[in-house]
Every structure is written in C-alpha cells, then in structure tokens.
Design a protein around this motif. Sequence first.
Motif, PDB file in Angstrom:
ATOM      1  N   ALA A   1      31.927  -3.327  11.633  1.00  0.00           N
ATOM      2  CA  ALA A   1      32.784  -2.202  12.001  1.00  0.00           C
ATOM      3  C   ALA A   1      32.509  -1.723  13.425  1.00  0.00           C
ATOM      4  O   ALA A   1      33.051  -0.698  13.846  1.00  0.00           O
ATOM      5  N   GLY A   2      31.675  -2.447  14.148  1.00  0.00           N
ATOM      6  CA  GLY A   2      31.391  -2.081  15.531  1.00  0.00           C
ATOM      7  C   GLY A   2      30.490  -0.875  15.682  1.00  0.00           C
ATOM      8  O   GLY A   2      30.515  -0.200  16.716  1.00  0.00           O
ATOM      9  N   ILE A   3      29.669  -0.589  14.668  1.00  0.00           N
ATOM     10  CA  ILE A   3      28.760   0.562  14.729  1.00  0.00           C
ATOM     11  C   ILE A   3      27.560   0.221  15.604  1.00  0.00           C
ATOM     12  O   ILE A   3      26.902  -0.804  15.391  1.00  0.00           O
TER      13      ILE A   3
ATOM     14  N   ALA B   1      27.789   9.329  12.203  1.00  0.00           N
ATOM     15  CA  ALA B   1      27.417   9.391  10.787  1.00  0.00           C
ATOM     16  C   ALA B   1      28.660   9.401   9.898  1.00  0.00           C
ATOM     17  O   ALA B   1      28.690   8.743   8.844  1.00  0.00           O
ATOM     18  N   GLU B   2      29.682  10.126  10.294  1.00  0.00           N
ATOM     19  CA  GLU B   2      30.916  10.166   9.507  1.00  0.00           C
ATOM     20  C   GLU B   2      31.605   8.800   9.484  1.00  0.00           C
ATOM     21  O   GLU B   2      32.139   8.380   8.450  1.00  0.00           O
ATOM     22  N   ARG B   3      31.595   8.098  10.618  1.00  0.00           N
ATOM     23  CA  ARG B   3      32.169   6.736  10.647  1.00  0.00           C
ATOM     24  C   ARG B   3      31.429   5.825   9.676  1.00  0.00           C
ATOM     25  O   ARG B   3      32.043   5.060   8.932  1.00  0.00           O
ATOM     26  N   CYS B   4      30.110   5.912   9.677  1.00  0.00           N
ATOM     27  CA  CYS B   4      29.305   5.071   8.787  1.00  0.00           C
ATOM     28  C   CYS B   4      29.574   5.412   7.321  1.00  0.00           C
ATOM     29  O   CYS B   4      29.663   4.514   6.470  1.00  0.00           O
ATOM     30  N   ALA B   5      29.685   6.692   7.013  1.00  0.00           N
ATOM     31  CA  ALA B   5      29.879   7.114   5.621  1.00  0.00           C
ATOM     32  C   ALA B   5      31.142   6.512   5.029  1.00  0.00           C
ATOM     33  O   ALA B   5      31.178   6.158   3.843  1.00  0.00           O
ATOM     34  N   ARG B   6      32.173   6.366   5.823  1.00  0.00           N
ATOM     35  CA  ARG B   6      33.442   5.830   5.307  1.00  0.00           C
ATOM     36  C   ARG B   6      33.356   4.350   4.967  1.00  0.00           C
ATOM     37  O   ARG B   6      34.229   3.816   4.277  1.00  0.00           O
ATOM     38  N   LEU B   7      32.310   3.673   5.440  1.00  0.00           N
ATOM     39  CA  LEU B   7      32.160   2.245   5.150  1.00  0.00           C
ATOM     40  C   LEU B   7      31.529   1.993   3.791  1.00  0.00           C
ATOM     41  O   LEU B   7      31.507   0.843   3.327  1.00  0.00           O
ATOM     42  N   PHE B   8      31.032   3.041   3.137  1.00  0.00           N
ATOM     43  CA  PHE B   8      30.343   2.890   1.846  1.00  0.00           C
ATOM     44  C   PHE B   8      30.940   3.865   0.828  1.00  0.00           C
ATOM     45  O   PHE B   8      30.292   4.839   0.427  1.00  0.00           O
ATOM     46  N   PRO B   9      32.173   3.617   0.395  1.00  0.00           N
ATOM     47  CA  PRO B   9      32.859   4.566  -0.492  1.00  0.00           C
ATOM     48  C   PRO B   9      32.214   4.723  -1.859  1.00  0.00           C
ATOM     49  O   PRO B   9      32.447   5.719  -2.531  1.00  0.00           O
ATOM     50  N   GLN B  10      31.410   3.755  -2.286  1.00  0.00           N
ATOM     51  CA  GLN B  10      30.759   3.865  -3.582  1.00  0.00           C
ATOM     52  C   GLN B  10      29.465   4.682  -3.528  1.00  0.00           C
ATOM     53  O   GLN B  10      28.824   4.904  -4.549  1.00  0.00           O
TER      54      GLN B  10
END
Length: 373
Positions: A131-133, A311-320
């Motif tokens: 995701a380019g993080i 941090a918010e961008r990263c959180a959206r990558l792990f919806p579970q």
Amino acid sequence: MRHPPNRGFNHRQAVTEEWFRTQVLPRVSSARFLPYQMRQMRNEHLSAMLRDEDRKSIARIAGDLVKVSARWRCLPFHYFRYGGYRREVSTERACSYLPESALFHRLLPRVNRDAIDLDDKTSCKRILASAGIPQPALIASGDRRAGVTSDGETVSLRNVLDRASAFGRVVVKPSRYSSGGSGVVIVRPGEDAFDLPAYAQRWGTWLVEQHVPQHSDLDVLNPYALNTFRVITLLRDGTAEVLYVMLKLGGAESTTDNSAAGGMQIRVHPDGRLDRHGYDRSLNAHTCHGGSSVPFADHRISRMTEVRELAERCARLFPQVPFIGWDIALTPGGPVVIEGNSSPSLAHIQRTHGGIALELVPALRSVMDRPII
C-alpha cells in the motif's frame, strides 16, 4: 437454491485461529494471569504503595477495593497498578480504570478476530509495503533453517548479515510471539559479533530490517534509543479514528523504548504538544528524561498530523483487526511505521490518559462479534 460461498484455506486458517484465540487462549492466559499479577504486586506495585506518603488510609483502600472488584468482577490488581490508593484518586475515578483481565480476556478476543497477518511482522510489512506505507526496509526474514532476502533469494543463516552490511545498523527481531521489546537486537554487521543461527533457534521466525534515524524533535528528549509513538486506532464502518497517542521514551541505558527497560510514556496531544509529565511503569511522574534537560511541558513534536494520518491509513488495511496499537517512528524525512500490535498495551494508555473505561468499553463493544470475511 443459494450455495454457501466457497471458503479457501486462508478462511479456514482464520477460523481455526479465531477458535484458538476465543476459546483456548483466554483459558490458558487466565491460568497464567494470576501468578503474573501476583509477581507484579510483590515486585513493583506493593512496594510503590508503601513508599507513597500520600496514600489513603487502610479503611479507604479496603472500601475502594470492594467497589472496584464489584464493578469489574475481577481481582483488583489494576487498582495498585494505576495508583488508586493515592488520596487524590476518588473511588469513582479508581473504578474508571479498565483492568487488564477485562480487556484481554473478555473484550479483545471478540474485537480483533483475524489478526494473523498483523501479528506476523513479516506479513504485516509486506501488506504495508503493497500500500506504499513508509517503513524501515526489510532486509531478510526466515526461520531456524534459512533466510530469504527482500528480493526472494534464499541464503544461509550465517550469510544473512553479510547482505545487510550496506545498511549500517540493523534491527533483528522475532517475527511472531514477542512483546515489550523482547528479542529486539540492534546489530552493526561486520562489527558486532551476533549469532543469528542461535537467535533463530531461540525465537523461531525472525526478520532483519533497517535501523532508521530519528527526528531532532525526539533526539533532544532522549538520544539513546529510537523513541516511537504508540498510536491507538479504532476502525468502525470503514472509518479509522485515532483514539490515543503516547510517546515512548527509552531508558538512558537501553536501545529500546519499552518501559520494562527503564522507559516512560508521555501523552501527546493532536497538535504535537507533550503533557507536563511522563510516567514510568511505577507511575512515577517525570518532567524530563534522565538523559536530557528539555522539559516535556515546553516541547512540541512537529509533523504529528502526518503521524496520525499514517496510523489511520494503516488501520484501513486490516479491517478484521479494528483495535490496533501502531508503533511509529519520526525520522528526518517523516513518519515510518515500525509495526502494529493487535494487543496494544493498556498500561501505556492509562498511565498517560488516566482511566479510559467509560469511553473505550462502549467503543470496543460497537465492533464486537463481526463475522470473519
């Protein structure tokens, strides 16, 4: 007639781990939890209370313990962990502290469902990279038998660090099943004697990543370790929200920023302003770090908006995994993600923010028991 969706291996693995996390692990951890808390009481919290000249009377403490135990239906170890015995702490405030047993045994197993990809640090890095993080470069990962470089080449364990010589200092850490900085080692390839085969035998899976420099705003507070932010996010209905941010400062004789090695935590406000006091694991208040004369109260960290947005961008990558604690370093070039934690430290949050049960428990209940996709 509608047929059920075809579930593949990944879904079966997730369901199996979900069963283990919700049915087996709470029972196992509960059996180990009591001896652990007793050791903490004996070694740290009881002695801290006895040294505190501003503690309540025995009668008031006893009354508090009855009410705290009734409120949370557990042994009130957290009352001592968070200094509920101090005169300034009302009974109502003491009850507002969330006990570890309530979070980790009752709430979190029903909130963070499929945490496999987050908890495996190598898998997490690959998802973030896709995701380019921004994050420290992955140099190699592996197990007890061999390593694999970032470009997919298999190498022997004894040759892994030779491939890392161009990076200067590197970080070696377990890929899974570690916490609190356990197993984290900083190595200078070609200079330091480090036995990766022996390390792999002890820790199993591992990874080697680049050691990143830190921003001057943090270096003036503590130049002895890479100090990181613990950013707590909650993902609800696809929207990520930052709940709490703490700065973790390492001890003066430690290369990591965890409190077990003499570190402390400080609350960070959205504008980058630090609280007046930082707190160590015994809840002692500090106005500055032991290795610096810069007061926390007058210090502001730049680029905090970027830290929170990352941090918010990263959180959206792990919806579970709706509830995550992100460790983020601030480098001269901007923030980079070190790792995510599906069991973020409750002690870090409540040392710096006080009792958070009234706000956190309803938030977690709003995302409990979602189906595994």
